[in-house]
Design a protein around this motif. Structure first.
Motif, PDB file in Angstrom:
ATOM      1  N   GLY A 303       1.119  -0.885   0.345  1.00 21.56           N
ATOM      2  CA  GLY A 303      -0.149  -0.463  -0.242  1.00 21.56           C
ATOM      3  C   GLY A 303       0.737   1.288   0.164  1.00 21.56           C
ATOM      4  N   ALA A 304      -0.307   2.159  -0.736  1.00 20.99           N
ATOM      5  CA  ALA A 304       0.994   3.389  -0.815  1.00 20.99           C
ATOM      6  C   ALA A 304       1.928   4.037   0.583  1.00 20.99           C
ATOM      7  CB  ALA A 304       0.250   4.738  -1.102  1.00 20.99           C
ATOM      8  N   LEU A 305       2.649   5.078   0.623  1.00 24.27           N
ATOM      9  CA  LEU A 305       3.321   5.417   1.971  1.00 24.27           C
ATOM     10  C   LEU A 305       3.785   4.433   2.505  1.00 24.27           C
ATOM     11  CD1 LEU A 305       1.190   8.192   2.274  1.00 24.27           C
ATOM     12  CD2 LEU A 305       3.177   8.538   1.241  1.00 24.27           C
ATOM     13  N   GLY A 306       4.004   2.692   2.225  1.00 22.70           N
ATOM     14  CA  GLY A 306       4.382   1.976   3.035  1.00 22.70           C
ATOM     15  C   GLY A 306       3.906   0.918   4.096  1.00 22.70           C
ATOM     16  N   LYS A 307       3.236   0.260   3.136  1.00 21.11           N
ATOM     17  CA  LYS A 307       1.966  -0.458   4.334  1.00 21.11           C
ATOM     18  C   LYS A 307       2.019  -1.843   3.501  1.00 21.11           C
ATOM     19  CE  LYS A 307       0.066   2.734   5.235  1.00 21.11           C
ATOM     20  NZ  LYS A 307       0.702   4.123   4.857  1.00 21.11           N
ATOM     21  N   PHE A 308       2.815  -2.698   4.285  1.00 22.53           N
ATOM     22  CA  PHE A 308       3.245  -4.495   3.287  1.00 22.53           C
ATOM     23  C   PHE A 308       2.312  -5.500   4.883  1.00 22.53           C
ATOM     24  CE2 PHE A 308       6.722  -1.008   3.024  1.00 22.53           C
ATOM     25  CZ  PHE A 308       6.977  -1.070   1.759  1.00 22.53           C
ATOM     26  N   VAL A 309       2.480  -6.245   4.003  1.00 20.87           N
ATOM     27  CA  VAL A 309       1.469  -7.532   4.027  1.00 20.87           C
ATOM     28  C   VAL A 309       3.269  -8.846   3.636  1.00 20.87           C
ATOM     29  CG1 VAL A 309       0.364  -9.583   4.834  1.00 20.87           C
ATOM     30  CG2 VAL A 309       0.085  -7.298   5.013  1.00 20.87           C
ATOM     31  N   ILE A 310       3.816  -9.683   3.846  1.00 16.74           N
ATOM     32  CA  ILE A 310       4.406  -9.942   3.307  1.00 16.74           C
ATOM     33  C   ILE A 310       4.776 -11.120   3.635  1.00 16.74           C
ATOM     34  CG2 ILE A 310       7.389 -10.673   2.736  1.00 16.74           C
ATOM     35  CD1 ILE A 310       7.527  -7.023   3.549  1.00 16.74           C
ATOM     36  N   VAL A 311       5.010 -12.959   2.902  1.00 12.87           N
ATOM     37  CA  VAL A 311       4.387 -14.032   2.994  1.00 12.87           C
ATOM     38  C   VAL A 311       5.469 -14.900   2.250  1.00 12.87           C
ATOM     39  CG1 VAL A 311       3.463 -16.159   3.313  1.00 12.87           C
ATOM     40  CG2 VAL A 311       2.063 -13.094   2.899  1.00 12.87           C
ATOM     41  N   ILE A 312       6.363 -15.466   3.303  1.00  9.26           N
ATOM     42  CA  ILE A 312       7.095 -16.330   2.344  1.00  9.26           C
ATOM     43  C   ILE A 312       7.399 -17.451   3.285  1.00  9.26           C
ATOM     44  CG2 ILE A 312      10.284 -16.456   2.679  1.00  9.26           C
ATOM     45  CD1 ILE A 312      10.194 -13.662   3.611  1.00  9.26           C
ATOM     46  N   PRO A 313       6.773 -17.819   2.430  1.00 10.88           N
ATOM     47  CA  PRO A 313       6.267 -19.869   2.505  1.00 10.88           C
ATOM     48  C   PRO A 313       7.768 -20.556   3.268  1.00 10.88           C
ATOM     49  CG  PRO A 313       4.893 -19.260   0.497  1.00 10.88           C
ATOM     50  CD  PRO A 313       6.521 -17.758   0.553  1.00 10.88           C
ATOM     51  N   ASP A 314       8.458 -20.387   2.572  1.00  7.50           N
ATOM     52  CA  ASP A 314       9.656 -21.672   2.536  1.00  7.50           C
ATOM     53  C   ASP A 314       9.950 -21.363   4.251  1.00  7.50           C
ATOM     54  OD1 ASP A 314       9.327 -22.743   0.653  1.00  7.50           O
ATOM     55  OD2 ASP A 314      11.286 -22.034  -0.772  1.00  7.50           O
ATOM     56  N   ARG A 315       9.518 -20.452   4.250  1.00  2.00           N
ATOM     57  CA  ARG A 315      10.589 -19.744   6.505  1.00  2.00           C
ATOM     58  C   ARG A 315       9.129 -19.509   7.244  1.00  2.00           C
ATOM     59  NH1 ARG A 315      15.293 -16.951   7.118  1.00  2.00           N
ATOM     60  NH2 ARG A 315      16.609 -16.899   5.519  1.00  2.00           N
ATOM     61  N   ASP A 316       8.480 -19.694   6.882  1.00  2.30           N
ATOM     62  CA  ASP A 316       6.503 -19.952   6.971  1.00  2.30           C
ATOM     63  C   ASP A 316       6.631 -18.539   7.559  1.00  2.30           C
ATOM     64  OD1 ASP A 316       4.983 -20.990   8.673  1.00  2.30           O
ATOM     65  OD2 ASP A 316       5.656 -23.213   8.786  1.00  2.30           O
ATOM     66  N   LEU A 317       6.794 -17.901   7.379  1.00  6.02           N
ATOM     67  CA  LEU A 317       6.829 -16.586   8.335  1.00  6.02           C
ATOM     68  C   LEU A 317       6.364 -15.146   7.370  1.00  6.02           C
ATOM     69  CD1 LEU A 317       8.780 -15.064   9.835  1.00  6.02           C
ATOM     70  CD2 LEU A 317      10.448 -14.138   8.382  1.00  6.02           C
ATOM     71  N   VAL A 318       5.531 -14.901   7.869  1.00  6.99           N
ATOM     72  CA  VAL A 318       5.119 -13.171   7.096  1.00  6.99           C
ATOM     73  C   VAL A 318       5.167 -12.148   8.527  1.00  6.99           C
ATOM     74  CG1 VAL A 318       2.637 -12.041   8.201  1.00  6.99           C
ATOM     75  CG2 VAL A 318       2.160 -14.578   7.133  1.00  6.99           C
ATOM     76  N   VAL A 319       5.356 -11.283   7.553  1.00  6.93           N
ATOM     77  CA  VAL A 319       5.660 -10.210   8.251  1.00  6.93           C
ATOM     78  C   VAL A 319       5.113  -8.946   7.826  1.00  6.93           C
ATOM     79  CG1 VAL A 319       7.551  -7.617   8.195  1.00  6.93           C
ATOM     80  CG2 VAL A 319       8.384 -10.705   8.331  1.00  6.93           C
ATOM     81  N   VAL A 320       4.544  -8.159   8.400  1.00  3.69           N
ATOM     82  CA  VAL A 320       3.912  -6.796   8.304  1.00  3.69           C
ATOM     83  C   VAL A 320       3.926  -5.272   8.710  1.00  3.69           C
ATOM     84  CG1 VAL A 320       1.121  -6.235   8.866  1.00  3.69           C
ATOM     85  CG2 VAL A 320       1.574  -8.502   8.395  1.00  3.69           C
ATOM     86  N   LEU A 321       4.372  -4.894   8.321  1.00  5.41           N
ATOM     87  CA  LEU A 321       4.400  -3.729   8.452  1.00  5.41           C
ATOM     88  C   LEU A 321       3.715  -2.835   8.061  1.00  5.41           C
ATOM     89  CD1 LEU A 321       7.923  -1.869   9.002  1.00  5.41           C
ATOM     90  CD2 LEU A 321       6.352  -0.813   7.485  1.00  5.41           C
TER      91      LEU A 321
END
Length: 365
Positions: A303-321
């Motif tokens: 999303g604009a101005l720095g909104k993130f939902v990141i999914v990395i399946p091989d690491r079983d990782l979710v990062v939200v900023l």
């Protein structure tokens, strides 16, 4: 070699296999609140995580949640703060399509002309040949005026009629807003209600309420380039709720044994139909694919101005900023220079933070 009794041999083989097989923790899901773990419990490097925190502290005020194997390992800022997530809304809609499409009569290869989709001023006969699938891929060829675009999006918009439907990628809010109209017409429901009933309640989101999804419509005094019949559907969400959304998609649409989204849709919507769409990332069905210059496969909402939902399946990782800075009410009428002065977290900055977090995770499982 002396023969071993059969039972002893089987037990011995099982021990050897257990010692040589990489262990994958059992999936866990949050109930009323997220399960939290210390970095040491999950094998993270405390020093590297501290390095990530120091880098995060150089950003404008923001909230971050990191989920490793279903447990929160980092929570910085205010994870309960609800923020307008801008274009993250598009990935939310993608998942809603995946939920409701199987029970409907809608075919993604139906044209918008067949669905009766038009605008003011009217679409051309050629533009009406665009299909729903083309809109999901941002390949409609419809370069009509639209709502809620950033100055940079408006600056790069192709001329109407310059590309036939399906032949050219352009990150196009007309496509995304029209998809909202089509969703509500074809599935006979409202986007906010469907998100609440089909995603927020089943995943037990802590903060989302029905009024946190609303619409932006064109006003009579808006400039011509910001007018359209198709409303923008706006969401306000917290980082910890978006982490649940990301974890749902990470788990192929499953939530604690209940199938919410077909896994086939997760796979279909999170593969790239356009390579190198932006910053080296591809584009799927309203998802960005394999970005940030990391070797691990990933997909993310942006999303604009720095909104993130990141999914990395091989690491079983979710990062939200979520950067606290929201897209301003007059954002579409600002100059590019004015817009670029707003506090933001860029994709390269997020990529650098992500690389430090991945180094801290030290996957040995």
């Amino acid at each position: 070699m002396r023969k071993l009794p059969l039972l002893t041999l089987l037990i011995w083989c099982g021990v050897v296999q257990a010692q040589t097989t990489t262990h994958r923790p059992t999936d866990v899901f949050p109930a009323k609140t997220w399960i939290k773990a210390t970095p040491e419990e999950l094998g993270w490097s405390v020093g590297k995580l501290d390095e990530a925190r120091k880098y995060f502290d150089t950003f404008p005020p923001a909230n971050l949640v990191v989920v490793d194997h279903g447990k929160v390992v980092a929570e910085w800022g205010d994870p309960a703060m609800k923020i307008m997530v801008s274009s993250v809304r598009k990935s939310l809609l993608s998942v809603l399509y995946g939920i409701d499409l199987p029970g409907s009569k809608l075919d993604l290869d139906t044209t918008i002309g067949q669905l009766g989709i038009d605008d003011d001023p009217p679409l051309t006969a050629e533009e009406k040949k665009a299909t729903v699938r083309m809109l999901l891929e941002a390949r409609s060829g419809v370069y009509h005026s639209y709502l809620a675009g950033t100055p940079t999006m408006l600056q790069s918009q192709p001329k109407r009629g310059s590309h036939a439907p399906g032949t050219f990628y352009y990150y196009n809010n007309w496509d995304f807003n029209a998809l909202g109209t089509i969703f509500e017409q074809q599935f006979h429901t409202a986007i906010g209600r469907e998100f609440l009933d089909k995603i927020a309640l089943p995943t037990r989101m802590e903060d989302f309420r029905l009024e946190d999804m609303y619409y932006k419509s064109a006003n009579p005094d808006d400039p011509a380039y910001a007018k359209s019949l198709h409303r923008a559907y706006i969401f306000r969400l917290s980082a910890r709720d978006l982490a649940r959304f990301g974890y749902l998609v990470l788990k192929d649409g499953n939530w604690d044994g209940t199938k919410i989204v077909p896994s086939s849709w997760i796979a279909e919507s999170t593969r790239a139909y356009t390579e190198n769409a932006r910053d080296g990332a591809g584009y799927g069905y309203l998802w960005w694919i394999n970005g940030f210059g990391i070797p691990e496969k990933n997909f993310y909402a942006l999303g604009a101005l720095g909104k993130f939902v990141i999914v990395i399946p091989d690491r079983d990782l979710v990062v939200v900023l979520l950067n606290h800075t929201e897209f301003p009410p007059n954002g579409s009428t600002m100059s590019v220079e004015e817009y670029n002065k707003l506090p933001t977290v860029t994709v390269p900055q997020m990529g650098q933070l992500l690389k430090i977090l991945l180094a801290a995770q030290q996957p040995t499982r």
